[in-house]
Design a protein around this motif. Structure first.
Motif, PDB file in Angstrom:
ATOM      1  N   UNK A 246       0.819  -1.311  -0.044  1.00 20.61           N
ATOM      2  CA  UNK A 246       0.197  -0.065   0.077  1.00 20.61           C
ATOM      3  C   UNK A 246       0.990   1.189   0.018  1.00 20.61           C
ATOM      4  N   UNK A 247       0.274   2.446  -0.387  1.00 21.54           N
ATOM      5  CA  UNK A 247       0.835   3.833  -0.424  1.00 21.54           C
ATOM      6  C   UNK A 247       0.056   4.541   0.925  1.00 21.54           C
ATOM      7  N   UNK A 248       0.969   5.127   1.766  1.00 16.32           N
ATOM      8  CA  UNK A 248       0.341   5.920   2.988  1.00 16.32           C
ATOM      9  C   UNK A 248       0.217   7.361   2.397  1.00 16.32           C
ATOM     10  N   UNK A 255       6.019  18.269   5.277  1.00 16.39           N
ATOM     11  CA  UNK A 255       6.954  18.084   4.077  1.00 16.39           C
ATOM     12  C   UNK A 255       7.056  16.803   3.077  1.00 16.39           C
ATOM     13  N   UNK A 256       6.214  15.876   3.720  1.00 14.46           N
ATOM     14  CA  UNK A 256       5.940  14.569   2.726  1.00 14.46           C
ATOM     15  C   UNK A 256       4.620  14.228   2.816  1.00 14.46           C
ATOM     16  N   UNK A 257       4.213  14.238   1.600  1.00 17.87           N
ATOM     17  CA  UNK A 257       2.580  13.998   1.268  1.00 17.87           C
ATOM     18  C   UNK A 257       2.091  12.480   1.225  1.00 17.87           C
ATOM     19  N   UNK A 258       3.218  11.585   0.609  1.00 14.69           N
ATOM     20  CA  UNK A 258       3.076  10.288   0.614  1.00 14.69           C
ATOM     21  C   UNK A 258       4.197   9.426   0.341  1.00 14.69           C
ATOM     22  N   UNK A 259       4.181   8.048   0.707  1.00 10.09           N
ATOM     23  CA  UNK A 259       5.256   7.252   0.583  1.00 10.09           C
ATOM     24  C   UNK A 259       4.910   5.904   0.390  1.00 10.09           C
ATOM     25  N   UNK A 268       9.117  -1.712   9.995  1.00 11.43           N
ATOM     26  CA  UNK A 268       8.557  -0.918   8.630  1.00 11.43           C
ATOM     27  C   UNK A 268       8.936   0.409   8.777  1.00 11.43           C
ATOM     28  N   UNK A 269       9.485   0.760   7.513  1.00 11.37           N
ATOM     29  CA  UNK A 269       9.908   2.308   7.584  1.00 11.37           C
ATOM     30  C   UNK A 269       9.408   2.562   6.206  1.00 11.37           C
ATOM     31  N   UNK A 270       9.422   3.952   5.971  1.00  4.33           N
ATOM     32  CA  UNK A 270       8.819   4.817   4.726  1.00  4.33           C
ATOM     33  C   UNK A 270       9.744   4.386   3.540  1.00  4.33           C
ATOM     34  N   UNK A 271       9.429   3.960   2.608  1.00  5.18           N
ATOM     35  CA  UNK A 271      10.171   3.836   1.480  1.00  5.18           C
ATOM     36  C   UNK A 271      10.101   5.362   0.412  1.00  5.18           C
ATOM     37  N   UNK A 272      10.405   4.934  -0.718  1.00  8.61           N
ATOM     38  CA  UNK A 272      10.491   6.221  -1.450  1.00  8.61           C
ATOM     39  C   UNK A 272       9.030   7.171  -1.241  1.00  8.61           C
ATOM     40  N   UNK A 273       9.482   8.503  -1.255  1.00  2.00           N
ATOM     41  CA  UNK A 273       8.336   9.398  -1.262  1.00  2.00           C
ATOM     42  C   UNK A 273       7.438   9.600  -2.639  1.00  2.00           C
ATOM     43  N   UNK A 274       6.312  10.193  -2.582  1.00  2.00           N
ATOM     44  CA  UNK A 274       5.649  10.248  -3.545  1.00  2.00           C
ATOM     45  C   UNK A 274       5.029  12.090  -3.590  1.00  2.00           C
ATOM     46  N   UNK A 275       5.310  12.556  -4.750  1.00  2.00           N
ATOM     47  CA  UNK A 275       4.916  13.950  -4.863  1.00  2.00           C
ATOM     48  C   UNK A 275       3.190  14.264  -5.082  1.00  2.00           C
ATOM     49  N   UNK A 276       2.748  15.298  -4.504  1.00  2.00           N
ATOM     50  CA  UNK A 276       1.516  15.622  -4.570  1.00  2.00           C
ATOM     51  C   UNK A 276       0.886  15.109  -5.945  1.00  2.00           C
ATOM     52  N   UNK A 278       1.841  13.577  -8.363  1.00  2.00           N
ATOM     53  CA  UNK A 278       1.933  12.149  -8.721  1.00  2.00           C
ATOM     54  C   UNK A 278       0.463  11.461  -8.151  1.00  2.00           C
ATOM     55  N   UNK A 279       0.007  11.958  -7.180  1.00  2.00           N
ATOM     56  CA  UNK A 279      -1.187  11.072  -6.551  1.00  2.00           C
ATOM     57  C   UNK A 279      -2.187  10.831  -7.428  1.00  2.00           C
ATOM     58  N   UNK A 280      -2.598  12.066  -8.210  1.00  2.00           N
ATOM     59  CA  UNK A 280      -3.742  11.712  -9.173  1.00  2.00           C
ATOM     60  C   UNK A 280      -3.417  10.451 -10.216  1.00  2.00           C
ATOM     61  N   UNK A 281      -2.176  10.099 -10.415  1.00  2.00           N
ATOM     62  CA  UNK A 281      -2.007   9.127 -11.337  1.00  2.00           C
ATOM     63  C   UNK A 281      -1.823   7.756 -10.881  1.00  2.00           C
ATOM     64  N   UNK A 282      -2.092   7.885  -9.498  1.00  2.00           N
ATOM     65  CA  UNK A 282      -1.801   6.374  -8.767  1.00  2.00           C
ATOM     66  C   UNK A 282      -2.739   5.384  -9.030  1.00  2.00           C
TER      67      UNK A 282
END
Ligand SMILES: [Zn+2]
Length: 282
Positions: A246-248, A255-259, A268-276, A278-282
């Protein structure tokens, strides 16, 4: 399905309250604070369009009050939910469902405006059912001493008066692709959505995991009423999320919208972050 992050007014949380028992010497490496130890906190809303349903998840702090006593949260009102909704192509009347994760002022305040004619609060989203967990509603109506100042009673009552309040007593599917899960550590009856888009599953972490830095199990906000319950709930959702990829989406992390998430030796730790954007294309 269309998913969009909508920013609402940001505020400031004392770093010690934000990260609970974690010492500043540790948390400051993960999240900056100003000279007064205050951390910038976003208050994100999520807009999810699923078939004919236009769903808004949380609404932030809301409008700047006309008269305000000392604002201990140094709220910055330059982001506006209604304006950002318009930028996304929607008016308040288009919203069919409002999910309130819980009723603390920074999550539901954007539902209300002050009607100067009647000197009472009215609802912005007049065509929407407003979903609240029943345990949270009862908790807000007869608040304990600790949470009392987080609930704005006069505003909440307008939900009931306008007949748009829907009380939920168990986990359920709001739409074909939005599932609401219930948690009780932060406050009784916190409802957080799991969203199944075409390609991914997204979890809106709300106040269970307010920032990306809050992922390690011991990083529990001092606002949580039942920290041991929060730890257990966090552990379970982290395991499920990491297992299922899953994506959080972080509601309060300025500072961080999603990862993504990663399994590591330390947990369990955060992986790569996702920009705002990019969210629409998920
Ligand atoms: Zn809260």
């Amino acid at each position: 399905m269309k998913i969009k992050i909508l920013e609402t007014p940001i505020f400031h949380i004392d770093g010690g309250a934000y990260f609970g028992v974690v010492p500043k010497i540790i948390w400051q490496k993960k999240y900056p604070a100003d000279e007064n130890n205050m951390c910038k906190a976003a208050c994100r809303s999520l807009l999810v369009v699923d078939e004919k349903r236009v769903v808004l998840i949380d609404t932030g702090i809301g409008d700047k009050p006309e008269e305000e006593n000392e604002d201990l949260y140094f709220t910055d009102y330059s982001e506006n939910l209604i304006q950002n909704l318009a930028n996304a192509g929607f008016s308040p009347n288009d919203i069919t469902d409002v999910v309130l994760t819980h009723l603390h002022f920074d999550h539901c305040g954007g539902c209300f405006y002050m009607d100067k004619n009647t000197n009472s609060y009215k609802l912005y989203f007049k065509n929407a059912r407003h979903y609240v967990n029943i345990k949270q509603w009862e908790n807000a109506m007869t608040p304990n001493y600790r949470e009392k100042s987080s609930y704005h009673h006069e505003k909440l009552i307008s939900l009931q008066n306008e007949g748009l309040l829907v009380l939920i007593d168990e986990e359920f599917k709001l739409t074909e692709n939005i599932e609401l899960r219930i948690f009780n550590g932060h406050t009784p009856g916190l409802m957080l959505p799991v969203i199944f888009s075409e390609k991914n599953t997204l979890f809106f972490t709300g106040d269970l995991i307010p920032a990306m830095a809050s992922i390690p199990l011991a990083w529990i906000s001092a606002y949580d009423l039942f920290p041991l319950t929060s730890i257990e709930e966090k552990k379970n959702i982290l395991n499920e999320a990491a297992e299922k990829n899953w994506i959080f989406i972080y509601q309060h992390d300025f500072y961080n919208v999603a990862s993504y998430l990663n399994k590591t030796d330390r947990g369990i730790r955060a992986g790569n972050t996702i920009e705002k954007s990019e969210i629409e294309d998920l």
